[in-house]
Design an enzyme around this catalytic site. Structure first.
Site, PDB file in Angstrom:
ATOM      1  N   HIS A 121       0.823  -1.217   0.000  1.00 54.58           N
ATOM      2  CA  HIS A 121       0.000   0.000   0.000  1.00 54.58           C
ATOM      3  C   HIS A 121       0.855   1.264   0.000  1.00 54.58           C
ATOM      4  O   HIS A 121       0.402   2.330   0.419  1.00 54.58           O
ATOM      5  CB  HIS A 121      -0.959  -0.019   1.195  1.00 54.58           C
ATOM      6  CG  HIS A 121      -2.001  -1.091   1.070  1.00 54.58           C
ATOM      7  ND1 HIS A 121      -2.781  -1.524   2.119  1.00 54.58           N
ATOM      8  CD2 HIS A 121      -2.386  -1.841   0.002  1.00 54.58           C
ATOM      9  CE1 HIS A 121      -3.603  -2.484   1.691  1.00 54.58           C
ATOM     10  NE2 HIS A 121      -3.371  -2.703   0.427  1.00 54.58           N
ATOM     11  N   CYS A 129       3.838  14.676  -7.310  1.00 55.38           N
ATOM     12  CA  CYS A 129       2.908  15.683  -7.833  1.00 55.38           C
ATOM     13  C   CYS A 129       1.915  14.984  -8.746  1.00 55.38           C
ATOM     14  O   CYS A 129       2.316  14.259  -9.670  1.00 55.38           O
ATOM     15  CB  CYS A 129       3.673  16.756  -8.605  1.00 55.38           C
ATOM     16  SG  CYS A 129       2.562  17.853  -9.523  1.00 55.38           S
ATOM     17  N   GLY A 194      -1.273  -9.255  12.664  1.00 57.44           N
ATOM     18  CA  GLY A 194      -1.966  -7.975  12.812  1.00 57.44           C
ATOM     19  C   GLY A 194      -2.721  -7.523  11.586  1.00 57.44           C
ATOM     20  O   GLY A 194      -2.668  -6.347  11.237  1.00 57.44           O
TER      21      GLY A 194
HETATM   22  P1  NAD Z   1      -6.988  -3.628  10.120  1.00 56.54           P
HETATM   23  O1  NAD Z   1      -7.105  -2.368  10.905  1.00 56.54           O
HETATM   24  O2  NAD Z   1      -8.041  -3.985   9.165  1.00 56.54           O
HETATM   25  O3  NAD Z   1      -6.785  -4.844  11.116  1.00 56.54           O
HETATM   26  C1  NAD Z   1      -5.810  -4.823  12.099  1.00 56.54           C
HETATM   27  C2  NAD Z   1      -5.914  -6.129  12.859  1.00 56.54           C
HETATM   28  O4  NAD Z   1      -4.832  -6.156  13.769  1.00 56.54           O
HETATM   29  C3  NAD Z   1      -7.187  -6.281  13.665  1.00 56.54           C
HETATM   30  O5  NAD Z   1      -7.829  -7.501  13.298  1.00 56.54           O
HETATM   31  C4  NAD Z   1      -6.724  -6.317  15.128  1.00 56.54           C
HETATM   32  O6  NAD Z   1      -7.416  -7.288  15.892  1.00 56.54           O
HETATM   33  C5  NAD Z   1      -5.274  -6.681  14.997  1.00 56.54           C
HETATM   34  N1  NAD Z   1      -4.396  -6.096  16.009  1.00 56.54           N
HETATM   35  C6  NAD Z   1      -4.412  -4.839  16.516  1.00 56.54           C
HETATM   36  N2  NAD Z   1      -3.403  -4.670  17.398  1.00 56.54           N
HETATM   37  C7  NAD Z   1      -2.735  -5.856  17.444  1.00 56.54           C
HETATM   38  C8  NAD Z   1      -1.602  -6.316  18.166  1.00 56.54           C
HETATM   39  N3  NAD Z   1      -0.939  -5.537  19.027  1.00 56.54           N
HETATM   40  N4  NAD Z   1      -1.169  -7.592  17.949  1.00 56.54           N
HETATM   41  C9  NAD Z   1      -1.836  -8.416  17.095  1.00 56.54           C
HETATM   42  N5  NAD Z   1      -2.928  -8.029  16.403  1.00 56.54           N
HETATM   43  C10 NAD Z   1      -3.364  -6.765  16.559  1.00 56.54           C
HETATM   44  O7  NAD Z   1      -5.577  -3.543   9.407  1.00 56.54           O
HETATM   45  P2  NAD Z   1      -5.110  -4.122   8.030  1.00 56.54           P
HETATM   46  O8  NAD Z   1      -5.661  -5.493   7.807  1.00 56.54           O
HETATM   47  O9  NAD Z   1      -3.676  -3.903   7.989  1.00 56.54           O
HETATM   48  O10 NAD Z   1      -5.819  -3.183   6.961  1.00 56.54           O
HETATM   49  C11 NAD Z   1      -6.029  -1.813   7.152  1.00 56.54           C
HETATM   50  C12 NAD Z   1      -5.515  -0.942   6.043  1.00 56.54           C
HETATM   51  O11 NAD Z   1      -5.153   0.281   6.644  1.00 56.54           O
HETATM   52  C13 NAD Z   1      -4.291  -1.422   5.366  1.00 56.54           C
HETATM   53  O12 NAD Z   1      -4.586  -1.367   4.033  1.00 56.54           O
HETATM   54  C14 NAD Z   1      -3.174  -0.433   5.704  1.00 56.54           C
HETATM   55  O13 NAD Z   1      -2.624   0.050   4.507  1.00 56.54           O
HETATM   56  C15 NAD Z   1      -3.849   0.724   6.356  1.00 56.54           C
HETATM   57  N6  NAD Z   1      -3.276   1.178   7.650  1.00 56.54           N
HETATM   58  C16 NAD Z   1      -1.930   1.203   7.841  1.00 56.54           C
HETATM   59  C17 NAD Z   1      -1.411   1.612   9.062  1.00 56.54           C
HETATM   60  C18 NAD Z   1       0.092   1.633   9.253  1.00 56.54           C
HETATM   61  O14 NAD Z   1       0.833   1.819   8.286  1.00 56.54           O
HETATM   62  N7  NAD Z   1       0.570   1.427  10.487  1.00 56.54           N
HETATM   63  C19 NAD Z   1      -2.261   1.990  10.098  1.00 56.54           C
HETATM   64  C20 NAD Z   1      -3.649   1.969   9.867  1.00 56.54           C
HETATM   65  C21 NAD Z   1      -4.139   1.543   8.629  1.00 56.54           C
END
Ligand code: NAD
Length: 257
Positions: A121, A129, A194
């Site tokens: 992602h 730009c 995660g």
């Molecule tokens: P999601 O938010 O859909 O799911 C996150 C999952 O992680 C949840 O099921 C939750 O239960 C679990 N979780 C949370 N904390 C945890 C921990 N400490 N240990 C283990 N599990 C844990 O996230 P996703 O599936 O990555 O998809 C969300 C989208 O949002 C992605 O496309 C991503 O690009 C983007 N995103 C990225 C970031 C980042 O770069 N850190 C942050 C938020 C969202």
């Protein structure tokens, strides 16, 4: 807690020749970056990213997008890798895993020392730009934005600058996706960490690995739809579990196993 599952995970990873980690926002919540779907703590709870973090909003109202991303940009700029990121980097240097496929844009795998990373992602390293496609290092742009909260504009043509992250409604970077799919098809063990596995097409990658006979380990606070197909499922904090898996692997190395 989870002692048996941690041993089972180490048992699967020990003989792995082409293990792959697949990570989502949950690996970075212990670094202080909220995920999208956890109840209460998620960014999802305050705004609908499908609406704000979409390429359509970005094109029609970039300031709305930048207002939404402000707290995330601020947190991410100061976030540090946590023990889960470091454990994956160590597993790679031991040769147990060959690559990290991540949905995260926060670059914490890079900062923890992982070498082969597929950022499905995008990332916050660069910005482009949308008019003349000049690519800029993102760091000074983010620093200025954190100061003035305004949409950044291109110094060459005046076009709006967009961070190199994939918004809803955009294609994933083709080369990166193909490379990640290839690694998934060839892997013998995949450890999912995660991720709610709800954001396609990224979320289809663990299924690719499963179909080719790989064993699946899932470390996620909440259940996922692939839990019934996984060899090991651990519903706990990745920053607690992964160092414990790593410790077992290291004990094996030291004891000649
Ligand atoms: P999601 O938010 O859909 O799911 C996150 C999952 O992680 C949840 O099921 C939750 O239960 C679990 N979780 C949370 N904390 C945890 C921990 N400490 N240990 C283990 N599990 C844990 O996230 P996703 O599936 O990555 O998809 C969300 C989208 O949002 C992605 O496309 C991503 O690009 C983007 N995103 C990225 C970031 C980042 O770069 N850190 C942050 C938020 C969202």
């Amino acid at each position: 807690m989870w002692d048996q599952q941690i041993q089972d995970a180490a048992h699967l990873l020990r003989p792995a020749r082409s293990g792959v980690a697949f990570t989502g926002a949950g690996i970075s919540t212990p670094s202080g970056i909220p995920d999208f779907r956890s109840p209460h703590s998620g960014i999802w709870a305050n705004a609908d990213p499908l609406a704000v973090a979409s390429i359509f909003t970005f094109r029609h109202n970039p300031q709305a997008f930048y207002n939404w991303i402000y707290p995330i940009a601020e947190i991410t700029t100061h976030a540090l890798p946590n023990p889960a990121h470091y454990a994956l980097a160590a597993l790679e240097s031991q040769g147990r895993i060959k690559a990290v496929i991540t949905q995260n844009i926060d670059m914490l795998h890079t900062r923890a020392g992982s070498q082969t990373i597929y950022e499905l992602h995008g990332h916050l390293r660069e910005a482009t730009c949308v008019n003349c496609f000049t690519i800029f290092p993102a760091e000074p742009i983010i620093r200025k934005f954190l100061d003035d909260r305004l949409v950044p504009y291109c110094t060459n043509c005046g076009g709006v600058i967009k961070p190199n992250v994939i918004l809803f409604g955009e294609q994933l970077p083709a080369q990166t996706l193909l490379a990640a799919q290839d690694a998934a098809r060839k892997c013998d063990v995949m450890i999912v960490i995660g991720s709610s596995l709800e954001v396609a097409p990224a979320s289809e990658i663990p299924m690719l690995a499963l179909r080719r006979g790989a064993k699946l380990i899932i470390v996620n606070l909440e259940p996922t739809h692939l839990d019934p197909l996984a060899s090991v499922v651990i519903h706990a904090d990745a920053a607690d579990i992964l160092p414990r898996v790593l410790k077992l692997m290291e004990d094996t190395v030291h004891h000649g196993g």
